[in-house]
Design a protein around this motif. Structure first.
Motif, PDB file in Angstrom:
ATOM      1  N   GLN A  96       0.858  -1.180   0.000  1.00 55.42           N
ATOM      2  CA  GLN A  96       0.000   0.000   0.000  1.00 55.42           C
ATOM      3  C   GLN A  96       0.896   1.232   0.000  1.00 55.42           C
ATOM      4  N   SER A  97       0.647   2.161  -0.916  1.00 58.62           N
ATOM      5  CA  SER A  97       1.579   3.271  -1.125  1.00 58.62           C
ATOM      6  C   SER A  97       1.598   4.286   0.011  1.00 58.62           C
ATOM      7  N   TYR A  98       0.431   4.620   0.552  1.00 61.10           N
ATOM      8  CA  TYR A  98       0.318   5.667   1.562  1.00 61.10           C
ATOM      9  C   TYR A  98      -0.405   5.144   2.792  1.00 61.10           C
ATOM     10  N   ALA A  99      -0.130   5.736   3.916  1.00 57.41           N
ATOM     11  CA  ALA A  99      -0.887   5.425   5.121  1.00 57.41           C
ATOM     12  C   ALA A  99      -2.366   5.693   4.902  1.00 57.41           C
ATOM     13  N   ASP A 100      -3.190   4.998   5.653  1.00 59.39           N
ATOM     14  CA  ASP A 100      -4.652   5.098   5.503  1.00 59.39           C
ATOM     15  C   ASP A 100      -5.138   6.540   5.564  1.00 59.39           C
ATOM     16  N   GLU A 101      -4.437   7.365   6.332  1.00 60.85           N
ATOM     17  CA  GLU A 101      -4.900   8.723   6.593  1.00 60.85           C
ATOM     18  C   GLU A 101      -4.998   9.582   5.330  1.00 60.85           C
ATOM     19  N   LEU A 102      -4.340   9.204   4.251  1.00 60.72           N
ATOM     20  CA  LEU A 102      -4.439  10.004   3.028  1.00 60.72           C
ATOM     21  C   LEU A 102      -5.823   9.899   2.411  1.00 60.72           C
ATOM     22  N   GLY A 103      -6.478   8.739   2.536  1.00 64.84           N
ATOM     23  CA  GLY A 103      -7.793   8.566   1.957  1.00 64.84           C
ATOM     24  C   GLY A 103      -7.795   7.889   0.603  1.00 64.84           C
ATOM     25  N   LEU A 104      -6.657   7.323   0.177  1.00 61.73           N
ATOM     26  CA  LEU A 104      -6.616   6.537  -1.057  1.00 61.73           C
ATOM     27  C   LEU A 104      -6.768   5.050  -0.761  1.00 61.73           C
ATOM     28  N   PHE A 105      -7.178   4.741   0.466  1.00 60.39           N
ATOM     29  CA  PHE A 105      -7.452   3.361   0.880  1.00 60.39           C
ATOM     30  C   PHE A 105      -6.237   2.478   0.622  1.00 60.39           C
ATOM     31  N   SER A 106      -6.441   1.344  -0.042  1.00 59.56           N
ATOM     32  CA  SER A 106      -5.354   0.366  -0.191  1.00 59.56           C
ATOM     33  C   SER A 106      -4.634   0.488  -1.527  1.00 59.56           C
ATOM     34  N   THR A 107      -4.665   1.650  -2.144  1.00 56.09           N
ATOM     35  CA  THR A 107      -4.028   1.826  -3.442  1.00 56.09           C
ATOM     36  C   THR A 107      -2.531   1.535  -3.372  1.00 56.09           C
ATOM     37  N   ALA A 108      -2.063   0.724  -4.310  1.00 58.71           N
ATOM     38  CA  ALA A 108      -0.638   0.443  -4.478  1.00 58.71           C
ATOM     39  C   ALA A 108      -0.225   0.933  -5.861  1.00 58.71           C
ATOM     40  N   PHE A 109       0.559   2.018  -5.904  1.00 56.48           N
ATOM     41  CA  PHE A 109       1.070   2.505  -7.180  1.00 56.48           C
ATOM     42  C   PHE A 109       2.282   1.675  -7.588  1.00 56.48           C
ATOM     43  N   VAL A 110       2.373   1.327  -8.872  1.00 61.16           N
ATOM     44  CA  VAL A 110       3.474   0.466  -9.302  1.00 61.16           C
ATOM     45  C   VAL A 110       4.824   1.166  -9.189  1.00 61.16           C
ATOM     46  N   TYR A 111       4.851   2.484  -9.325  1.00 63.98           N
ATOM     47  CA  TYR A 111       6.104   3.223  -9.120  1.00 63.98           C
ATOM     48  C   TYR A 111       6.612   3.001  -7.696  1.00 63.98           C
ATOM     49  N   ASP A 112       5.744   3.165  -6.709  1.00 63.11           N
ATOM     50  CA  ASP A 112       6.141   2.945  -5.319  1.00 63.11           C
ATOM     51  C   ASP A 112       6.553   1.496  -5.088  1.00 63.11           C
ATOM     52  N   SER A 113       5.825   0.570  -5.694  1.00 65.16           N
ATOM     53  CA  SER A 113       6.164  -0.845  -5.539  1.00 65.16           C
ATOM     54  C   SER A 113       7.562  -1.136  -6.068  1.00 65.16           C
ATOM     55  N   ALA A 114       7.884  -0.535  -7.209  1.00 68.56           N
ATOM     56  CA  ALA A 114       9.209  -0.737  -7.790  1.00 68.56           C
ATOM     57  C   ALA A 114      10.296  -0.187  -6.878  1.00 68.56           C
ATOM     58  N   LEU A 115      10.076   1.007  -6.346  1.00 67.02           N
ATOM     59  CA  LEU A 115      11.059   1.580  -5.427  1.00 67.02           C
ATOM     60  C   LEU A 115      11.257   0.681  -4.213  1.00 67.02           C
ATOM     61  N   ALA A 116      10.156   0.143  -3.688  1.00 70.23           N
ATOM     62  CA  ALA A 116      10.254  -0.710  -2.505  1.00 70.23           C
ATOM     63  C   ALA A 116      11.094  -1.947  -2.792  1.00 70.23           C
ATOM     64  N   VAL A 117      10.936  -2.543  -3.965  1.00 71.49           N
ATOM     65  CA  VAL A 117      11.746  -3.705  -4.326  1.00 71.49           C
ATOM     66  C   VAL A 117      13.226  -3.367  -4.247  1.00 71.49           C
ATOM     67  N   ILE A 118      13.614  -2.269  -4.874  1.00 72.68           N
ATOM     68  CA  ILE A 118      15.030  -1.909  -4.935  1.00 72.68           C
ATOM     69  C   ILE A 118      15.551  -1.540  -3.550  1.00 72.68           C
ATOM     70  N   ALA A 119      14.738  -0.835  -2.768  1.00 74.92           N
ATOM     71  CA  ALA A 119      15.153  -0.455  -1.419  1.00 74.92           C
ATOM     72  C   ALA A 119      15.348  -1.682  -0.535  1.00 74.92           C
ATOM     73  N   LEU A 120      14.451  -2.646  -0.630  1.00 71.80           N
ATOM     74  CA  LEU A 120      14.571  -3.859   0.175  1.00 71.80           C
ATOM     75  C   LEU A 120      15.795  -4.673  -0.233  1.00 71.80           C
ATOM     76  N   LEU A 121      16.097  -4.701  -1.521  1.00 69.79           N
ATOM     77  CA  LEU A 121      17.326  -5.362  -1.963  1.00 69.79           C
ATOM     78  C   LEU A 121      18.549  -4.628  -1.435  1.00 69.79           C
ATOM     79  N   ALA A 122      18.473  -3.297  -1.397  1.00 69.22           N
ATOM     80  CA  ALA A 122      19.592  -2.509  -0.903  1.00 69.22           C
ATOM     81  C   ALA A 122      19.867  -2.779   0.574  1.00 69.22           C
ATOM     82  N   ASP A 123      18.823  -3.073   1.328  1.00 70.10           N
ATOM     83  CA  ASP A 123      18.992  -3.368   2.752  1.00 70.10           C
ATOM     84  C   ASP A 123      19.874  -4.588   2.959  1.00 70.10           C
TER      85      ASP A 123
END
Length: 486
Positions: A96-123
């Protein structure tokens, strides 16, 4: 983020589109609409010349205990975003791209998903890599299980958990619908396919293949690259790759400097991994467009084009300044980072009338664009703060400065920005939620509500994208280069 402005503070929770005289829309906003688009740019002086923090400790200390602990907390937030709906998503999934408080519910943007993949690999830790693979599997699943198309495309966003929409319509499912198709983001209109929103997942999948040698990831990346070259190769005078298609599958003719930088990085990775020379031709086609956007008089990349013929020169945003260095590492374009660190520098002070910082707080960094510095836009009745800090961009700049590493100045400026981000992690977004569960460690999108100048705003809400860029800077990772490549 799309230009749907939901006020997370008031009880008026009806989604609205910000209507004003808009410049061409950015990658993050155009897919909600059917109009024109173009994305980011930059120009030049000294990254430490004006407005950036001088470094050193900030009052209030660090509740996460240390810089290392702050990094671990950020990674844990990315994992929490991925695991936000454990009873519904047990296989491939997206965060989920943003915390619930934004109001976009459970939206997952693919751009954010891609960044998360690379960041987790970097860890680098095993648990982080496992989560990266889960998200990579989610991108592959979305590509292979689109309810309409089988041509390798990804949509701008997907639903990954249940919610009740503002009109009372319930959405009870997770990422995978009962019929096996991916749960595309139809409620907010996140149905189109943009070149940048394809290239970044392609980059993430290429990085996953390089780490795991799992052929599925490379095959999916190649399908993404093929979709881009088949559907968006522009023959207009400025060349490059056009914007993509909207939700009705109608081509959007604009060309974005940002997108073409993404393509240079992505196609260069595909050339290295597949040894297919066709990807070099595609990278060169994108690079030629980027070169045409450079203005040597100011040391800036222009935004792009609305029609493939004329160059669009306003507003001037941050992304192409930072991403051009990370993707190209060209000395002739290095001054764009200095421009970004000076011209877009902001300091958010709680004493300002439109600041949303807690009393006594002060935070410095950079904003989204030159338009952000003068905007008087309102989102759901709240006036934007012209000195609001864009945390994703602040960490982009830190990442790029660390990668450029020109003398001690770049490192000092980057470290000062990271001090600011760690403080934001400590004091902003406290008590926010993912899937109804309180989370910690995420970086908010903005210190106070800001207007990008591209028809959408950023809010003080924890964000996967901003958090991922913090991880890149914290781990000295260049996401636009294959790990270990020069």
């Amino acid at each position: 983020m799309p230009d749907i402005s939901i006020d997370p503070v008031t009880t008026d929770q009806s989604p609205r589109t910000h209507r004003s005289v808009l410049p061409p829309l950015s990658r993050r906003s155009f897919l909600v609409l059917t109009g024109t688009a173009a994305a980011v740019a930059a120009s030049a002086t000294s990254a430490t010349a004006r407005g950036l923090p001088a470094g050193g400790p900030i009052a209030h200390g660090n509740p996460h205990g240390s810089a290392a602990a702050a990094g671990r907390a950020a990674v844990a937030f990315l994992q929490s975003a991925t695991d936000a709906y454990p009873t519904l998503n047990t296989g491939p999934r997206l965060p989920q791209s943003y915390a619930d408080e934004l109001g976009l519910f459970s939206t997952a943007f693919v751009y954010d998903s891609a960044l998360a993949v690379i960041a987790l690999l970097a860890d680098g830790r095993r648990s982080a890599e496992e989560t990266a693979r889960v998200i990579g599997d989610g991108l592959v699943y979305a590509q292979e299980h689109d309810p309409v198309y089988s041509d390798g495309r990804l949509r701008q966003g997907y639903n990954v958990g249940p919610y009740t929409f503002y009109d009372g319509n319930p959405q009870p499912y997770g990422f995978v619908l009962p019929d096996g198709s991916a749960n595309i983001g139809w409620q907010f209109g996140f149905l189109g396919t943009a070149v940048g929103d394809m290239a970044w997942p392609g980059i993430a999948l290429a990085q996953l293949f390089a780490r795991t040698h799992d052929r599925r990831y490379l095959d999916a990346a190649v399908r993404i690259g093929t979709w881009i070259t088949t559907n968006t190769w522009s023959t207009q005078p400025l060349g490059g790759f056009s914007f993509g298609v909207n939700g009705a599958n109608v081509p959007v003719p604009n060309g974005s400097t940002e997108h073409n930088i993404d393509c240079v990085a992505f196609f260069s990775m595909l050339r290295k991994l597949t040894h297919d020379k066709a990807w070099s031709e595609a990278a060169d086609h994108a690079r030629a467009f980027v070169d045409l956007m450079w203005d040597p008089a100011t040391g800036a990349f222009w935004t792009g084009t609305n029609d493939g013929v004329e160059i669009n020169r306003f507003p001037v945003p941050l992304d192409t300044a930072t991403w051009s260095w990370l993707a190209l590492r060209e000395k002739q374009y290095a001054s764009a980072l200095d421009w970004a660190g000076s011209a877009l520098a902001v300091t958010d002070d709680a004493s300002a009338p439109t600041s949303q910082l807690p009393d006594g707080e002060r935070l410095s960094g950079v904003t989204f664009s030159t338009a952000s510095l003068t905007s008087t836009a309102q989102y759901n009745g709240i006036t934007v703060h012209q000195q609001g800090v864009w945390l994703e961009g602040t960490n982009q700049l830190a990442t790029a400065l660390l990668d450029r590493s020109r003398g001690g100045g770049d490192k000092d400026a980057a470290e000062a920005l990271l001090v600011q981000t760690r403080h934001a992690q400590d004091v902003l977004g406290v008590g926010q939620h993912l899937g109804g569960v309180e989370v910690d460690g995420g970086i908010v999108a903005a210190s106070s509500l800001l207007d990008t100048g591209f028809g959408f705003g950023y809010f003080q809400v924890q964000h996967v994208g901003a958090t991922s860029w913090f991880v890149f800077a914290d781990t000295r990772t260049n996401p636009l280069r294959l790990r270990g490549s020069s």
